[in-house]
Enzyme design. Structure first.
Site, mmCIF file in Angstrom:
data_model
loop_
_atom_site.group_PDB
_atom_site.id
_atom_site.type_symbol
_atom_site.label_atom_id
_atom_site.label_comp_id
_atom_site.label_asym_id
_atom_site.label_seq_id
_atom_site.Cartn_x
_atom_site.Cartn_y
_atom_site.Cartn_z
ATOM 1 N N LYS A 136 9.716 8.705 -86.892
ATOM 2 C CA LYS A 136 8.628 9.683 -86.737
ATOM 3 C C LYS A 136 8.577 10.610 -87.942
ATOM 4 O O LYS A 136 9.631 11.026 -88.458
ATOM 5 C CB LYS A 136 8.856 10.460 -85.443
ATOM 6 N N SER A 187 7.457 15.439 -75.724
ATOM 7 C CA SER A 187 6.894 14.563 -76.758
ATOM 8 C C SER A 187 7.460 13.157 -76.829
ATOM 9 O O SER A 187 6.953 12.330 -77.576
ATOM 10 C CB SER A 187 7.042 15.232 -78.128
ATOM 11 N N SER A 215 3.982 14.404 -78.792
ATOM 12 C CA SER A 215 3.652 14.304 -80.205
ATOM 13 C C SER A 215 4.082 12.982 -80.839
ATOM 14 O O SER A 215 3.706 12.699 -81.970
ATOM 15 C CB SER A 215 4.311 15.464 -80.958
#
Length: 477
Positions: free
Chosen positions: A89, A188, A164
């Site tokens: 990520k 997230s 997220s």
């Protein structure tokens, strides 16, 4: 890319080196010599290329669109996921790639070294192909932008992939890679897992190495982990992480390989203690799971979560403090950082904090006390089950940072009503796909939470649900 009932579905499953393997299955095929790490990486690159123009999940490739250059950074012959292609990520440093945090407020520069969690992840043997997109600084529960294309849900591209960790979830759900890095500061990992029909486990605080940001916070709410299509991948990740570094503050976990014979007492809630009521599809998913658990011999009963009435406001203030601190210290990310280029959600959170900053000592005191009330909710119970989100996956645009802040934050609080408490308390929590779906065919997630260090029980119950009714597969729609 295929279409179904007029909706657009995007997936990359095909007859190649990756096949329909999860990460554990692909690693086993590599160990047996049926597939080489180079073939797995090559075919994953081709899969990403096939779907990402539609999904928008990749922030940067390890060596451009053609795929990784040179040998893998990790040893592709050792580790639980040796040779398995994956993504990190884009809020976590991977040496040689820029870390942009999803923000247009600065020009990211290449990381000089791996983040501590990256080293832990690489120890499992994965091959990193690049980095996935996230909303600005991970603040939003959807991966959308002001002035850029969103990350789209592969089950239906008119809908959000969650946030997220939306880029990671979209790639895994679409079959581009079997597993990907995710992290969770308020939901997230679990939110995009629920949106995309995946397994997403937020570990206990301290189970994996702490992030650099988390170590600096007065209350570390951030946990790193993965999103995957199978429970055994989540279990194998935690076992591999523990092999690299075991937390002395938590009971050892080891490799969890299936359900337990022990029957559990599980409490469940349908609505959030902050007053948000879940929608019909979400309630149906939880009730259906309650019935399944009862049929499997578990004792399941309604429970009330003991929460301070100020919890939502306090978490919002803390959230705003993070935006304020990032705006204040942003030049450490890039010399050209300009907080005025932060998106509408980030700026709204910052301004809200500036209106309420005097509350900070009380906010921190109350949030740290949350663990006492939350622990009381578990008396006599092994686990607590709830929705992951108060309503089903919204369409693109509903939570866009271009929505005026007052309306946007109202929508977010009506959506993200269950996940933040586990971040504040530091308890582990897992999202698993429910057996039912929305009328549009989108996945719905249910969430189980445990006491600190209780990942084994979470994985065992998830294994049992997966075995009783295997999770829906996007390629079968």
């Amino acid at each position: 890319m295929t279409t179904f009932d007029g909706s657009t579905i995007v997936h990359a499953f095909r007859d190649d080196a990756l096949g329909e393997h999860d990460a554990v299955g692909l690693a086993a095929a590599i160990r047996r010599g049926e597939v080489s790490p180079a073939e797995a990486a090559r075919d994953a690159v081709e899969r990403v290329r096939a779907v990402d123009a539609r999904l928008g999940a990749v922030q940067v490739h390890a060596a451009g669109p053609a795929g990784p250059a040179g040998p893998a950074r990790a040893d592709a012959t050792v580790g639980a996921f040796a040779g398995v292609p994956t993504f990190v990520k884009d809020n976590t440093d991977y040496q040689g790639l820029p870390t942009g945090h999803g923000s247009a407020a600065f020009r990211p520069r290449a990381a000089k070294r791996d983040a501590p969690f990256t080293r832990q992840f690489l120890s499992s043997g994965v091959t990193v192909l690049g980095k996935t997109r996230l909303p600005e600084f991970g603040f939003s529960p959807t991966t959308e932008y002001d002035g850029a294309e969103p990350v789209r849900n592969p089950w239906h591209t008119d809908y959000s992939a969650g946030g997220s960790s939306g880029g990671s979830a979209a790639l895994v759900a679409a079959g581009a890679v079997p597993i990907a890095h995710a992290n969770d500061g308020g939901g997230s990992i679990r939110i995009p897992a629920a949106c995309c029909g995946l397994v997403g486990l937020k570990p206990s605080r301290g189970r994996v190495v702490a992030s650099a940001l988390g170590r600096q916070l007065p209350l570390d709410i951030i946990s790193d982990g993965v999103v995957s299509r199978s429970v055994r991948d989540a279990a194998a990740f935690l076992a591999a992480a523990e092999t690299y570094r075991r937390s002395p503050a938590l009971p050892p976990l080891g490799l969890v390989e299936g359900p337990s014979a022990r029957r559990l007492r599980i409490g469940f809630v349908l609505d959030s203690p902050n007053g948000v009521h879940s929608d019909a599809s979400t309630r149906a998913a939880v009730k259906e799971t309650v019935e399944t658990l009862g049929r499997l011999g578990h004792t399941v009963e309604p429970v009330e979560l003991g929460m301070d009435p100020s919890f939502t406001d306090d978490f919002l203030t803390y959230w705003g403090m993070l935006s304020f601190l990032l705006g204040f210290t942003g030049r450490t990310l890039g010399a050209d950082f300009d907080r005025h280029r932060m998106d509408g959600l980030s700026q709204g959170l910052r301004e809200e904090y500036l209106r309420n900053w005097r509350r900070t000592p009380g906010v921190l005191r109350r949030l740290k006390r949350t663990k006492e009330a939350y622990a009381a909710s578990f008396r006599g119970l092994d686990l607590v089950m709830s929705p992951v989100l108060a309503h089903t996956t919204p369409p693109i645009g509903h939570l866009s940072p271009t929505v005026p802040y007052a309306k946007l934050i109202e929508r977010i609080l009506a959506y993200v009503a269950f996940t933040p408490v586990d971040n504040v308390v530091g308890t582990p929590s897992i999202s698993v796909p429910a057996a039912s779906a929305t009328p549009d065919g989108l996945p719905v997630g249910v969430m189980f939470s445990a006491r600190p260090g209780g990942e084994r029980k979470l994985l065992e119950i998830a294994f049992e649900l997966e075995a009783d009714r295997p999770f829906r597969r996007i390629q079968d729609r």
